[in-house]
Every structure is written in structure tokens, then in C-alpha cells.
Design a protein around this motif. Structure first.
Motif, PDB file in Angstrom:
ATOM      1  N   GLU A   1      28.001 -44.045  27.460  1.00 31.48           N
ATOM      2  CA  GLU A   1      27.538 -44.223  26.089  1.00 31.48           C
ATOM      3  C   GLU A   1      26.308 -43.358  25.859  1.00 31.48           C
ATOM      4  O   GLU A   1      25.428 -43.260  26.715  1.00 31.48           O
ATOM      5  N   GLU A   2      26.253 -42.710  24.695  1.00 31.78           N
ATOM      6  CA  GLU A   2      25.103 -41.876  24.341  1.00 31.78           C
ATOM      7  C   GLU A   2      25.015 -41.780  22.825  1.00 31.78           C
ATOM      8  O   GLU A   2      25.975 -42.078  22.105  1.00 31.78           O
ATOM      9  N   ALA A   3      23.837 -41.367  22.354  1.00 31.05           N
ATOM     10  CA  ALA A   3      23.630 -41.300  20.907  1.00 31.05           C
ATOM     11  C   ALA A   3      22.611 -40.219  20.580  1.00 31.05           C
ATOM     12  O   ALA A   3      21.780 -39.842  21.408  1.00 31.05           O
ATOM     13  N   PHE A   4      22.695 -39.730  19.344  1.00 33.80           N
ATOM     14  CA  PHE A   4      21.749 -38.730  18.844  1.00 33.80           C
ATOM     15  C   PHE A   4      21.540 -39.027  17.360  1.00 33.80           C
ATOM     16  O   PHE A   4      22.512 -39.210  16.618  1.00 33.80           O
ATOM     17  N   GLY A   5      20.286 -39.093  16.923  1.00 37.46           N
ATOM     18  CA  GLY A   5      20.023 -39.456  15.533  1.00 37.46           C
ATOM     19  C   GLY A   5      18.951 -38.598  14.877  1.00 37.46           C
ATOM     20  O   GLY A   5      18.085 -38.043  15.551  1.00 37.46           O
ATOM     21  N   MET A   6      19.022 -38.508  13.569  1.00 37.46           N
ATOM     22  CA  MET A   6      18.016 -37.794  12.779  1.00 37.46           C
ATOM     23  C   MET A   6      17.719 -38.586  11.512  1.00 37.46           C
ATOM     24  O   MET A   6      18.644 -39.018  10.821  1.00 37.46           O
ATOM     25  N   ARG A   7      16.431 -38.762  11.194  1.00 42.39           N
ATOM     26  CA  ARG A   7      16.025 -39.467   9.985  1.00 42.39           C
ATOM     27  C   ARG A   7      15.211 -38.546   9.087  1.00 42.39           C
ATOM     28  O   ARG A   7      14.320 -37.826   9.566  1.00 42.39           O
ATOM     29  N   VAL A   8      15.541 -38.545   7.790  1.00 39.75           N
ATOM     30  CA  VAL A   8      14.794 -37.761   6.810  1.00 39.75           C
ATOM     31  C   VAL A   8      14.237 -38.700   5.744  1.00 39.75           C
ATOM     32  O   VAL A   8      14.765 -39.784   5.506  1.00 39.75           O
ATOM     33  N   ARG A   9      13.156 -38.262   5.096  1.00 36.00           N
ATOM     34  CA  ARG A   9      12.490 -39.084   4.085  1.00 36.00           C
ATOM     35  C   ARG A   9      12.203 -38.239   2.845  1.00 36.00           C
ATOM     36  O   ARG A   9      11.797 -37.075   2.948  1.00 36.00           O
TER      37      ARG A   9
ATOM     38  N   ALA B   1      12.179 -44.044   0.556  1.00 34.98           N
ATOM     39  CA  ALA B   1      13.603 -43.911   0.876  1.00 34.98           C
ATOM     40  C   ALA B   1      13.830 -43.006   2.085  1.00 34.98           C
ATOM     41  O   ALA B   1      13.237 -41.934   2.196  1.00 34.98           O
ATOM     42  N   THR B   2      14.699 -43.445   2.977  1.00 41.39           N
ATOM     43  CA  THR B   2      15.073 -42.644   4.135  1.00 41.39           C
ATOM     44  C   THR B   2      16.591 -42.562   4.244  1.00 41.39           C
ATOM     45  O   THR B   2      17.317 -43.424   3.758  1.00 41.39           O
ATOM     46  N   SER B   3      17.044 -41.496   4.897  1.00 39.37           N
ATOM     47  CA  SER B   3      18.451 -41.327   5.238  1.00 39.37           C
ATOM     48  C   SER B   3      18.530 -41.020   6.724  1.00 39.37           C
ATOM     49  O   SER B   3      17.841 -40.108   7.205  1.00 39.37           O
ATOM     50  N   THR B   4      19.329 -41.780   7.445  1.00 41.30           N
ATOM     51  CA  THR B   4      19.445 -41.600   8.893  1.00 41.30           C
ATOM     52  C   THR B   4      20.888 -41.283   9.251  1.00 41.30           C
ATOM     53  O   THR B   4      21.817 -41.968   8.805  1.00 41.30           O
ATOM     54  N   PHE B   5      21.059 -40.238  10.051  1.00 33.68           N
ATOM     55  CA  PHE B   5      22.375 -39.826  10.529  1.00 33.68           C
ATOM     56  C   PHE B   5      22.428 -40.071  12.039  1.00 33.68           C
ATOM     57  O   PHE B   5      21.502 -39.680  12.762  1.00 33.68           O
TER      58      PHE B   5
ATOM     59  N   SER C   1      31.535 -41.680  17.049  1.00 28.26           N
ATOM     60  CA  SER C   1      31.299 -42.128  15.676  1.00 28.26           C
ATOM     61  C   SER C   1      30.164 -41.328  15.041  1.00 28.26           C
ATOM     62  O   SER C   1      29.228 -40.906  15.722  1.00 28.26           O
ATOM     63  N   ALA C   2      30.272 -41.136  13.737  1.00 27.68           N
ATOM     64  CA  ALA C   2      29.188 -40.561  12.942  1.00 27.68           C
ATOM     65  C   ALA C   2      28.873 -41.553  11.834  1.00 27.68           C
ATOM     66  O   ALA C   2      29.795 -42.097  11.208  1.00 27.68           O
ATOM     67  N   SER C   3      27.592 -41.801  11.600  1.00 29.43           N
ATOM     68  CA  SER C   3      27.235 -42.797  10.590  1.00 29.43           C
ATOM     69  C   SER C   3      26.052 -42.332   9.755  1.00 29.43           C
ATOM     70  O   SER C   3      25.256 -41.487  10.173  1.00 29.43           O
ATOM     71  N   PHE C   4      25.981 -42.903   8.548  1.00 29.98           N
ATOM     72  CA  PHE C   4      24.891 -42.637   7.609  1.00 29.98           C
ATOM     73  C   PHE C   4      24.270 -43.967   7.212  1.00 29.98           C
ATOM     74  O   PHE C   4      24.988 -44.939   6.934  1.00 29.98           O
ATOM     75  N   HIS C   5      22.928 -43.995   7.170  1.00 29.10           N
ATOM     76  CA  HIS C   5      22.225 -45.230   6.840  1.00 29.10           C
ATOM     77  C   HIS C   5      21.089 -44.920   5.861  1.00 29.10           C
ATOM     78  O   HIS C   5      20.087 -44.291   6.238  1.00 29.10           O
ATOM     79  N   GLY C   6      21.272 -45.316   4.600  1.00 28.05           N
ATOM     80  CA  GLY C   6      20.226 -45.158   3.603  1.00 28.05           C
ATOM     81  C   GLY C   6      19.400 -46.430   3.522  1.00 28.05           C
ATOM     82  O   GLY C   6      19.951 -47.539   3.521  1.00 28.05           O
ATOM     83  N   ARG C   7      18.082 -46.291   3.461  1.00 23.35           N
ATOM     84  CA  ARG C   7      17.210 -47.457   3.420  1.00 23.35           C
ATOM     85  C   ARG C   7      16.146 -47.299   2.325  1.00 23.35           C
ATOM     86  O   ARG C   7      15.660 -46.204   2.066  1.00 23.35           O
ATOM     87  N   ASN C   8      15.797 -48.437   1.706  1.00 20.39           N
ATOM     88  CA  ASN C   8      14.716 -48.504   0.711  1.00 20.39           C
ATOM     89  C   ASN C   8      14.924 -47.507  -0.428  1.00 20.39           C
ATOM     90  O   ASN C   8      14.001 -46.784  -0.826  1.00 20.39           O
ATOM     91  N   GLU C   9      16.137 -47.482  -0.951  1.00 21.04           N
ATOM     92  CA  GLU C   9      16.504 -46.548  -2.010  1.00 21.04           C
ATOM     93  C   GLU C   9      16.051 -47.092  -3.371  1.00 21.04           C
ATOM     94  O   GLU C   9      16.725 -47.925  -3.980  1.00 21.04           O
TER      95      GLU C   9
END
Length: 206
Positions: free
Chosen positions: A113-121, A141-145, A155-163
Motif C-alpha cells: 500500500e502506498e499513497a501520494f497527495g497534493m493540496r492546493v488553496r 477553500a482547499t482542493s486535495t488530490f 485509486s485517484a480521489s478529489f477532496h474539496g474542503r471549506n468551499e
């Protein structure tokens, strides 16, 4: 939260939150390793996002920490200039802006199992004075991939927060524009773009 994600997805304390995910199952471990690596490299290659999503999408351009155009993989503190179809904010010279504030590398090809993520604001235009957020969402507001591999599943996922709509912009026309564009985004139209993007991260051929 899974420790592999290392708290890269913020808590949602206000406004809307968005979560979407797409997964593929590969034939064997070797194919899964290749798909995982290819996916997170595509995620970091911001200048190709428009091509991956399609002609009707926003246009994304990576800028370095000084706000200058660059052609490489994204790094922490880089900026992304976004050209959304339709009028742009005056605060961003017609463009929306986000900044890469976190990249978490939990890759381990020896593991199952492994993961890689990036968050933008959402952020200000780095090329302009002042602190007015040049985006239809506020700077909360942030967007995390996230790209995640579990055995042969990637898997690839998108997570929007505090929009939250950026209705506190300095210019009246930006208030109106942000309300309209943001409302359209919150109705789900922007989600179509993000789901297309995360699916494209996992495609074998582009």
C-alpha cells in the motif's frame, strides 16, 4: 484518517465539502505499480490538466514561487493560474489562482500500500500587490488530490474542503462574478471537471 494520507485533507468547518473517487484494478502487482507512478506524475504535471480533461474545461498553468511560468512538475509553494471559461476576477487579472501548500509522498513500491497527495488553496495573484483572494472561493477553500495503491487496486480521489463563496472581494464586479461562478460550481458543474481529471490520471493511454 488513514495514516498514509498524513492528514493532508483538512477538516471541513464551513461551507461545502466534496469527495469523489475513481479506482481501477490491475492484472498484477507490476501493472499496479506502473499505474500508481504514472497517476501521481500526471497529477503533478499541472500544465497537461487541460488536455486530460478536454477542450471545454478550465485551462491550468503552473507558476513558480515568484509567479513566473514554468514547465515542470508541481512543487510546494508553486502557484496554479486557472482560466475558467467566462469572466475572470479583476483581482487576478482575469484568472483564478491557487497555491500548492502541501505535497505528501508516502510512496513505497516494496509495500502493498502506498499513497501520494497534493493540496492546493485559493490565494491572491502572486504578481499583484494586496491580499485580495483571486478565486471564486475564499482562501479557506482547499482542493486535495490523492493517488492510492492497495495491492493491485489504484485509486485517484478529489477532496474539496471549506468551499465558501468569495463575496468579500474588494471590487464589486468581483463580488458578483464570484457569486455567479461559485454558485455554478457548487451546483456540481465543477465536479464533472474533477471527476474527469481523476479518471484521466488512471488511464493507460492519454
Amino acid at each position: 484518517m488513514d495514516p498514509l494520507f498524513n492528514n493532508i485533507i483538512p477538516e471541513n468547518t464551513k461551507g461545502k465539502h466534496t469527495d469523489m473517487e475513481h479506482s481501477i484494478t490491475l492484472n498484477n502487482r507490476e501493472e499496479a505499480l506502473d499505474a500508481f507512478k504514472r497517476a501521481y506524475k500526471r497529477m503533478l504535471n499541472v500544465n497537461t490538466w487541460h488536455q486530460l480533461i478536454g477542450f471545454a474545461s478550465a485551462d491550468f498553468l503552473l507558476r513558480d514561487q515568484q509567479g513566473k511560468e514554468t514547465n515542470r512538475l508541481a512543487q510546494v509553494n508553486d502557484y496554479i493560474r486557472i482560466n475558467i471559461p467566462g469572466p475572470g476576477p479583476a483581482s487576478g487579472e482575469g484568472y483564478d489562482w491557487v497555491q500548492v501548500e502541501a505535497i505528501k509522498d508516502n510512496t513505497n513500491p516494496e509495500s502493498e500500500e502506498e499513497a501520494f497527495g497534493m493540496r492546493v488553496r485559493s490565494c491572491k495573484d502572486p504578481n499583484k500587490a494586496g491580499n485580495d483572494t483571486a478565486h471564486f472561493f475564499t482562501s479557506d477553500a482547499t482542493s486535495t488530490f490523492i493517488i492510492h495503491r492497495n495491492f493491485d487496486k489504484v485509486s485517484a480521489s478529489f477532496h474539496g474542503r471549506n468551499e465558501v463563496l468569495n463575496t468579500g472581494a474588494e471590487k464589486v464586479k468581483d463580488k458578483i462574478r464570484n457569486t455567479i461562478i461559485g454558485a455554478v460550481a457548487m451546483l456540481g458543474l465543477s465536479e464533472l471537471q474533477w471527476v474527469t481529471l481523476i479518471k484521466s490520471f488512471l488511464e493507460k493511454e492519454v
